[in-house]
Scaffold this motif. Structure first.
Motif, short mmCIF file in Angstrom:
data_model
loop_
_atom_site.label_atom_id
_atom_site.label_comp_id
_atom_site.label_asym_id
_atom_site.label_seq_id
_atom_site.Cartn_x
_atom_site.Cartn_y
_atom_site.Cartn_z
N ALA A 1 5.08 -17.39 -37.66
CA ALA A 1 4.51 -18.73 -37.54
C ALA A 1 5.04 -19.40 -36.28
O ALA A 1 6.23 -19.34 -35.98
CB ALA A 1 4.85 -19.56 -38.78
N ASP B 1 -0.39 -21.66 -39.03
CA ASP B 1 -0.82 -21.30 -40.39
C ASP B 1 -1.79 -20.13 -40.31
O ASP B 1 -2.47 -19.93 -39.29
CB ASP B 1 -1.49 -22.49 -41.08
CG ASP B 1 -0.55 -23.68 -41.20
OD1 ASP B 1 0.60 -23.47 -41.60
OD2 ASP B 1 -0.98 -24.81 -40.87
N VAL C 1 5.70 -17.14 -42.45
CA VAL C 1 6.53 -18.34 -42.44
C VAL C 1 8.00 -17.96 -42.46
O VAL C 1 8.42 -17.05 -43.19
CB VAL C 1 6.17 -19.25 -43.64
CG1 VAL C 1 7.01 -20.51 -43.63
CG2 VAL C 1 4.69 -19.60 -43.62
#
Length: 711
Positions: free
Chosen positions: A200, A244, A270
């Motif tokens: 990310a 995202d 993430v």
């Protein structure tokens, strides 16, 4: 071992078999040459491969089919010189008898005096050579055969129309440059694909080449955002920072549509917060030992990419009751040298005395670790670990306040009294008749039951027996006392001098403040290890009660002793610990006092209002697709891209809906969407269904039951 004669004949037979197989190479070559004139390259390649496989199989079989046993059988059948004894040429001398050795020597003498027979099979050249000749004749004739005639397609308007060819734009080359955030330490890379899993916050750069070149090109993402591609010579370039996970499509402005028009997926991994593993201390509550001056702490921390700052937060709680004062401080910890920055270990030796730690105080520590993520780091906190210095004297009330309180001090003598009564009954067995012996054993069993029920209160069991006047078992007891009378008595078997009011002091405190029965999980004042020991004691009491009620006190005595041993463990080791913290009330906004201002306050009546369930949309779409009825995929796709984007499987659903919307007749696309919707369906609520209304026959049957006329 076999004789040399057998090996020589075997080799000759193998060579002849192999030669017979290789003869078939000539017709095979001719057949392949003929196919090159009549069939396509793929057919010729497949036929050649099949012919080679068959040829290799025949060669392997030709070699393996000839063994020593077959040579021996052929020798015995071909010449009477061997006298059906050729098998004596095989095997070792240790396994032969004297008669077999004599026959073998005679057989060898015959072999030396005569020539060896020819055991090779005959040549099989006639059929292969005939087939090869036929193929060689057909090869020149195949060149004279006409090609397949071209049949024109019928035209709808009866006139010849020139064939129109529709061209599609293709992606000639694609390259995705991935540059992860600097804190991850990952090297930049380039992937020749349009889908990838990246960290990310990575910087992505697309480089695409089209054939033919479009007027313009852009990347359309599922959330509605677009990235226009800039043309640099023959390459189209675009950049984006991916925070995202997303789906995107390549859109071009050209007279020729894009050949592969589909959604591509980018997964953003993430960065997870650090994971803390506490190695020392090994329990959340540690009591100060005699002479202890230091407290050892050891932590191991792991992270995805690297560990940043680590701090040890320390809280010192002093005082008791409502006079608890809390002071906090923290210090930075340095990790030990490690080759892996993603796994580090921290050690610290605390000197509690230097922090003002004294008798009756609590020292609470926890580790706070952050990683190297930018611009904001992920932070993790460990559980709180307490170093407690218990006070020198602890009153009964302090157990409830959270200091230290022994559990169940008044119950421990009753189990010992049951053991004494059982041993006395066993000694008096010879002087008692059977009925009286059984009655006294049953009465002790009732005592054991009542004691078991009282201990069961601390594990969440209900206490069934009522309190009544206690009777000591003796010679003046009523022999005809019923079992029901015994069940209603309070058989505590307390020693003389103990009062009934002190029997349940701790039980009364728990009933008043904790209410530990009714539910076993509600007995929170007992730690898991104490519950385990107490359950073992109850199990032994069950067995003791069983044998006592059956009139076997001798069999019950071992279980009674084990139950007492478990109870002693509870008495010696079990303590109740409650956390002591200072009173921290939220700050009061004095500016809003007596103003009637309600801004920012939440209406408590709206807390339990039923919310709209978005799962109903998924159920409706699934039912519509299953029944092949009309489905508004546009509306469902819009909901997925908006409110439904927070679902874990939203991207998969969006891709499946998009594929079915572009190809409504695609059965595979419909089946894939149904499978994804099935996994996303909410669980059916548990409801009570009304009984179906009976039909005429059912009503007649029920009426006959009510009237009593049913035969």
């Amino acid at each position: 071992m076999s004789h040399a004669v057998i090996g020589t004949l075997r080799k000759r037979m193998i060579r002849r078999h192999v030669a017979n197989v290789l003869i078939w190479v000539l017709p095979l070559i001719a057949a392949v040459a003929l196919l090159t004139r009549l069939a396509s390259f793929d057919v010729v390649l497949a036929a050649t491969f099949l012919a080679l496989v068959v040829l290799v199989y025949r060669l392997i079989r030709a070699v393996r089919c000839v063994d020593d046993a077959r040579v021996v059988r052929r020798l015995d059948a071909s010449s009477p010189v061997f006298e059906d004894s050729a098998d004596l040429l095989l095997g070792s001398a240790a396994k032969r008898t004297a008669l077999e050795d004599l026959q073998r020597q005679r057989l060898l003498a015959n072999i030396r005096s005569t020539a060896l027979p020819d055991l090779r099979p005959a040549w099989s050249w006639r059929v292969p050579l005939l087939l090869a000749g036929i193929m060689l004749v057909l090869i020149p004739l195949a060149g004279l055969l006409p090609g397949p005639a071209l049949i024109p397609l019928p035209q709808s308007n009866g006139s010849a129309q020139p064939e129109t060819r529709v061209l599609n734009t293709t992606i000639r080359s694609s390259l995705l440059d991935i540059e992860a955030p600097a804190y991850t330490g990952l090297a930049a890379r380039s992937e020749p694909v349009l889908e990838a899993k990246v960290a990310a916050g990575s910087q992505l750069r697309w480089r695409l080449e089209f054939d033919p070149q479009p007027v313009s090109a852009k990347l359309q993402f599922h959330d509605g955002s677009e990235i226009p591609l800039q043309q640099e010579q023959s390459v189209w370039v675009g950049e984006k920072v991916l925070n995202d996970s997303a789906l995107y499509r390549i859109a071009i402005d050209s007279s020729s549509p894009l050949l592969e028009d589909r959604l591509y997926r980018l997964d953003a991994i993430v960065d997870q917060p650090p994971e803390i593993h506490v190695l020392l201390p090994d329990k959340t509550l540690s009591l100060v030992d005699a002479g202890q001056r230091t407290w050892s702490l050891e932590f191991e921390v792991t992270d995805d990419y690297g560990i940043g700052d680590a701090r040890l937060a320390m809280t010192l709680a002093q005082g008791s009751g409502e006079q608890v004062t809390v002071s906090e401080r923290s210090e930075r910890l340095r990790a030990e040298a490690s080759a892996d920055p993603r796994r580090q270990r921290f050690r610290r030796q605390l000197d509690p005395a230097s922090l003002g730690f004294a008798a009756g105080d609590d020292l609470i520590v926890r580790l706070i670790v952050s990683d190297q993520r930018t611009p904001s780091a992920n932070t993790s906190r460990s559980a709180s670990y307490i170093l407690r210095w218990p006070p020198e004297r602890a009153s009964d009330g302090e157990g409830v306040e959270g200091i230290v309180q022994k559990v169940l001090p008044a119950y421990f003598r009753s189990q010992r009294q049951i053991i004494i009564d059982s041993e006395a009954l066993i000694e008096e067995h010879s002087r008692l008749d059977d009925d009286r012996f059984l009655a006294r054993s049953d009465k002790i069993g009732v005592d054991q039951k009542i004691l078991r029920l009282r201990y069961g209160q601390f594990l969440g069991e209900e206490f069934e027996s009522g309190a009544a006047e206690r009777h000591e078992p003796g010679e003046h007891d009523d022999d005809k006392a019923t079992q029901q009378d015994a069940l209603t008595e309070d058989h505590g078997h307390e020693p003389e001098g103990s009062s009934a009011s002190t029997f349940g002091e701790v039980s009364n405190i728990l009933a008043e403040y904790g209410h530990t029965h009714d539910h076993a999980g509600a007995a929170t004042l007992l730690d898991p290890q104490t519950k385990k020991i107490l359950k073992s004691a109850l199990a032994e009491m069950w067995q003791a009660e069983l044998h006592l009620r059956q009139g076997h006190p001798g069999k019950a005595l071992p279980y009674e002793n084990r139950a007492l041993a478990y109870i002693k463990q509870v008495q010696q080791s079990t303590r109740i610990y409650l956390s002591r913290v200072g009173l921290e009330l939220p700050p009061v906004d004095t500016s809003r006092r007596l103003t009637g201002e309600r801004k920012g306050l939440r209406d408590p009546r709206g807390v339990l209002v039923d919310s709209d369930r978005d799962d109903q949309k998924i159920s409706h779409i699934y039912q519509s697709l299953s029944s092949d009825s009309s489905v508004d995929l546009e509306a469902f796709d819009g909901w997925l891209r908006g409110e439904g984007a927070k679902r874990a499987d939203a991207l998969n659903l969006i891709a499946a809906v998009d594929a079915l919307r572009r190809q409504p007749q695609c059965s595979e696309c419909r089946e894939r969407l149904l499978n994804l919707l099935w996994q996303a369906l909410p669980p059916s609520p548990v409801v009570t269904r009304l009984r179906d209304t009976p039909d005429a026959a059912g009503r007649d049957y029920l009426d006959r039951i009510n009237d009593g006329t049913l035969p």
